[in-house]
Design an enzyme around this catalytic site. Structure first.
Site, PDB file in Angstrom:
ATOM      1  N   SER A 153       1.024   5.878   5.247  1.00  0.00           N
ATOM      2  CA  SER A 153       0.136   5.047   4.437  1.00  0.00           C
ATOM      3  C   SER A 153      -1.263   5.641   4.401  1.00  0.00           C
ATOM      4  O   SER A 153      -1.716   6.236   5.391  1.00  0.00           O
ATOM      5  CB  SER A 153       0.061   3.649   5.051  1.00  0.00           C
ATOM      6  OG  SER A 153      -1.005   2.923   4.470  1.00  0.00           O
ATOM      7  N   TYR A 166      -1.838  -0.725  12.447  1.00  0.00           N
ATOM      8  CA  TYR A 166      -1.002  -0.210  11.352  1.00  0.00           C
ATOM      9  C   TYR A 166      -1.356   1.251  11.047  1.00  0.00           C
ATOM     10  O   TYR A 166      -0.483   2.113  10.893  1.00  0.00           O
ATOM     11  CB  TYR A 166      -1.241  -1.113  10.143  1.00  0.00           C
ATOM     12  CG  TYR A 166      -0.478  -0.786   8.888  1.00  0.00           C
ATOM     13  CD1 TYR A 166       0.839  -1.202   8.721  1.00  0.00           C
ATOM     14  CD2 TYR A 166      -1.089  -0.097   7.837  1.00  0.00           C
ATOM     15  CE1 TYR A 166       1.521  -0.935   7.544  1.00  0.00           C
ATOM     16  CE2 TYR A 166      -0.410   0.172   6.668  1.00  0.00           C
ATOM     17  CZ  TYR A 166       0.888  -0.249   6.524  1.00  0.00           C
ATOM     18  OH  TYR A 166       1.566   0.017   5.353  1.00  0.00           O
ATOM     19  N   LYS A 170       1.057   4.468  11.337  1.00  0.00           N
ATOM     20  CA  LYS A 170       1.377   5.247  10.132  1.00  0.00           C
ATOM     21  C   LYS A 170       0.995   6.707  10.304  1.00  0.00           C
ATOM     22  O   LYS A 170       1.655   7.605   9.768  1.00  0.00           O
ATOM     23  CB  LYS A 170       0.673   4.645   8.917  1.00  0.00           C
ATOM     24  CG  LYS A 170       1.269   3.307   8.469  1.00  0.00           C
ATOM     25  CD  LYS A 170       2.757   3.412   8.220  1.00  0.00           C
ATOM     26  CE  LYS A 170       3.293   2.356   7.278  1.00  0.00           C
ATOM     27  NZ  LYS A 170       4.770   2.405   7.187  1.00  0.00           N
TER      28      LYS A 170
HETATM   29  P1  NAI Z   1       7.944  -5.381   2.243  1.00  0.00           P
HETATM   30  O1  NAI Z   1       7.407  -6.378   3.216  1.00  0.00           O
HETATM   31  O2  NAI Z   1       8.536  -5.889   0.981  1.00  0.00           O
HETATM   32  O3  NAI Z   1       9.037  -4.438   2.926  1.00  0.00           O
HETATM   33  C1  NAI Z   1       9.164  -4.219   4.292  1.00  0.00           C
HETATM   34  C2  NAI Z   1      10.579  -4.566   4.683  1.00  0.00           C
HETATM   35  O4  NAI Z   1      10.793  -4.202   6.057  1.00  0.00           O
HETATM   36  C3  NAI Z   1      10.862  -6.069   4.574  1.00  0.00           C
HETATM   37  O5  NAI Z   1      11.992  -6.281   3.732  1.00  0.00           O
HETATM   38  C4  NAI Z   1      11.111  -6.505   6.012  1.00  0.00           C
HETATM   39  O6  NAI Z   1      12.063  -7.543   6.147  1.00  0.00           O
HETATM   40  C5  NAI Z   1      11.609  -5.206   6.641  1.00  0.00           C
HETATM   41  N1  NAI Z   1      11.428  -5.195   8.095  1.00  0.00           N
HETATM   42  C6  NAI Z   1      10.340  -5.599   8.799  1.00  0.00           C
HETATM   43  N2  NAI Z   1      10.549  -5.451  10.117  1.00  0.00           N
HETATM   44  C7  NAI Z   1      11.801  -4.945  10.247  1.00  0.00           C
HETATM   45  C8  NAI Z   1      12.588  -4.573  11.371  1.00  0.00           C
HETATM   46  N3  NAI Z   1      12.132  -4.700  12.624  1.00  0.00           N
HETATM   47  N4  NAI Z   1      13.822  -4.039  11.150  1.00  0.00           N
HETATM   48  C9  NAI Z   1      14.295  -3.898   9.888  1.00  0.00           C
HETATM   49  N5  NAI Z   1      13.603  -4.277   8.783  1.00  0.00           N
HETATM   50  C10 NAI Z   1      12.366  -4.769   8.971  1.00  0.00           C
HETATM   51  O7  NAI Z   1       6.733  -4.379   1.923  1.00  0.00           O
HETATM   52  P2  NAI Z   1       6.713  -2.969   1.175  1.00  0.00           P
HETATM   53  O8  NAI Z   1       5.404  -2.866   0.550  1.00  0.00           O
HETATM   54  O9  NAI Z   1       7.941  -2.760   0.373  1.00  0.00           O
HETATM   55  O10 NAI Z   1       6.703  -1.953   2.416  1.00  0.00           O
HETATM   56  C11 NAI Z   1       7.635  -0.898   2.622  1.00  0.00           C
HETATM   57  C12 NAI Z   1       6.996   0.171   3.473  1.00  0.00           C
HETATM   58  O11 NAI Z   1       5.944   0.799   2.737  1.00  0.00           O
HETATM   59  C13 NAI Z   1       6.351  -0.346   4.760  1.00  0.00           C
HETATM   60  O12 NAI Z   1       6.564   0.569   5.802  1.00  0.00           O
HETATM   61  C14 NAI Z   1       4.880  -0.400   4.401  1.00  0.00           C
HETATM   62  O13 NAI Z   1       4.057  -0.334   5.543  1.00  0.00           O
HETATM   63  C15 NAI Z   1       4.775   0.826   3.518  1.00  0.00           C
HETATM   64  N6  NAI Z   1       3.618   0.861   2.653  1.00  0.00           N
HETATM   65  C16 NAI Z   1       3.503   0.010   1.594  1.00  0.00           C
HETATM   66  C17 NAI Z   1       2.409   0.090   0.767  1.00  0.00           C
HETATM   67  C18 NAI Z   1       2.280  -0.728  -0.451  1.00  0.00           C
HETATM   68  O14 NAI Z   1       1.304  -0.507  -1.212  1.00  0.00           O
HETATM   69  N7  NAI Z   1       3.168  -1.670  -0.720  1.00  0.00           N
HETATM   70  C19 NAI Z   1       1.289   1.004   1.067  1.00  0.00           C
HETATM   71  C20 NAI Z   1       1.536   1.905   2.150  1.00  0.00           C
HETATM   72  C21 NAI Z   1       2.664   1.811   2.919  1.00  0.00           C
END
Ligand code: NAI
Length: 299
Positions: A153, A166, A170
């Site tokens: 990130s 975080y 990352k």
């Molecule tokens: P999101 O919250 O929709 O997706 C994250 C998913 O990880 C969720 O479905 C959640 O249930 C799952 N999760 C959480 N803890 C878990 C665990 N212990 N075991 C298995 N699954 C688990 O959010 P998003 O935005 O789709 O995030 C996806 C990745 O992208 C994350 O790593 C986030 O940090 C990263 N990210 C997202 C950005 C954005 O602009 N949306 C920016 C930079 C990084």
């Protein structure tokens, strides 16, 4: 240009029950990958959990004519990581691709972070990637093939207020990626990191006016490329947002050399030290050490 296809390759995508992970899963499935859709199914803070979100993405993939199984284990424990890889082995016999995508947030300014907030975030993002990737890496080494894509990130690469836990996790993924790229090289295992920006539940309210442009589906083509046999780079980081893809990197300026260096020299030559003109991007630490030795000991 050759088409990017997966020809039955087996991919595990963590946190694929929604957001970016779901889009990556649909993209890989459309291109012929067989998938493990892992998701704990909790809140954005990592509370609660159920396998429903993972199962509904599996159903979407089956409806598209693809192959997928759901997995509700948490990435945040070593047992969970092993179980996720075991799900792939039991369903499809192997694993070729890992997309480390699962994530949670526990934002607070640094001085207000408690131990639980620090540990929970590092546990899911950074240790989770270790726990899932390590058993898969063993299989990849044995078969001489693997692709690992880890979700970093800009909050870590560049910094963001209120995200010390975080950001550190990352950036830790970048360190992990660098070493996996080096150790995986002779086994045709490639490891890269992505720094996405996308409108998901995690970024709700952040992109007012451009929410539609920040479609998470526009990050998935990068993931598909990095997860494919066609992927050339390894040990690199790519930013992806709304269809804009760019490389991010750690660079080294030519610097300032003085064999009898003092603190005053550092102060006096700060602009030479920081001058970005002529920087290089070393592949690994040997690359940097070679450069240092060339300068400090030219013979
Ligand atoms: P999101 O919250 O929709 O997706 C994250 C998913 O990880 C969720 O479905 C959640 O249930 C799952 N999760 C959480 N803890 C878990 C665990 N212990 N075991 C298995 N699954 C688990 O959010 P998003 O935005 O789709 O995030 C996806 C990745 O992208 C994350 O790593 C986030 O940090 C990263 N990210 C997202 C950005 C954005 O602009 N949306 C920016 C930079 C990084």
């Amino acid at each position: 240009m050759t088409d990017i296809g997966f020809d039955g390759k087996v991919a595990i995508i963590t946190g694929a029950g929604g957001g970016l992970g779901r889009q990556h899963a649909l993209e890989l499935a459309r291109r012929g990958a067989r998938l493990v859709i892992n998701d704990l199914g909790g809140s954005v803070n990592g509370e609660g959990g159920n396998v429903g979100p993972a199962q509904s993405v599996v159903q979407e993939i089956i409806d598209l004519g693809g192959e997928a199984v759901a997995d509700g284990n948490s990435v945040a424990t070593s047992e969970g990581g092993k179980a996720i890889v075991q799900t792939a082995v039991e369903a499809f016999g192997t694993v070729d691709i890992i997309v480390n995508n699962a994530g949670i947030l526990r934002d607070k300014s640094f001085h207000n972070l408690d131990q639980q907030m620090i540990e929970a975030v590092i546990q899911v993002h950074l240790l989770g990637a270790f726990y899932v990737t390590q058993p898969a890496f063993q299989i990849m080494r044995e078969k001489g093939y693997g692709r690992i894509v880890s979700t970093s990130s800009n909050s870590g690469l560049l910094g963001n207020f209120g995200q010390a836990n975080y950001g550190a996790a990352k950036m830790g993924l970048v360190g992990l990626t660098n070493v996996l790229a080096i150790e995986g090289r002779k086994f045709n295992i490639k490891a890269n990191a992505i720094a996405p920006v996308a409108a998901t539940r995690m970024t709700e309210g952040l992109f007012e006016g451009v929410v539609e442009k920040m479609d998470p589906a526009l990050v998935s083509p990068l993931v598909a490329y990095l997860a494919s046999e066609a992927c050339e780079p390894t040990g690199e980081i790519f930013s992806a947002a709304g269809g804009l893809i760019a490389r991010m990197f750690v660079g080294l300026t030519p610097g300032y050399f003085n064999p009898s260096l003092t603190a005053e020299d550092v102060a006096a030559h700060l602009s030479d030290i920081r001058d970005e003109e002529g920087y290089i991007v070393p592949f690994d630490n040997t690359d940097e050490i070679k450069k240092i030795i060339r300068i400090i000991s030219p013979q």
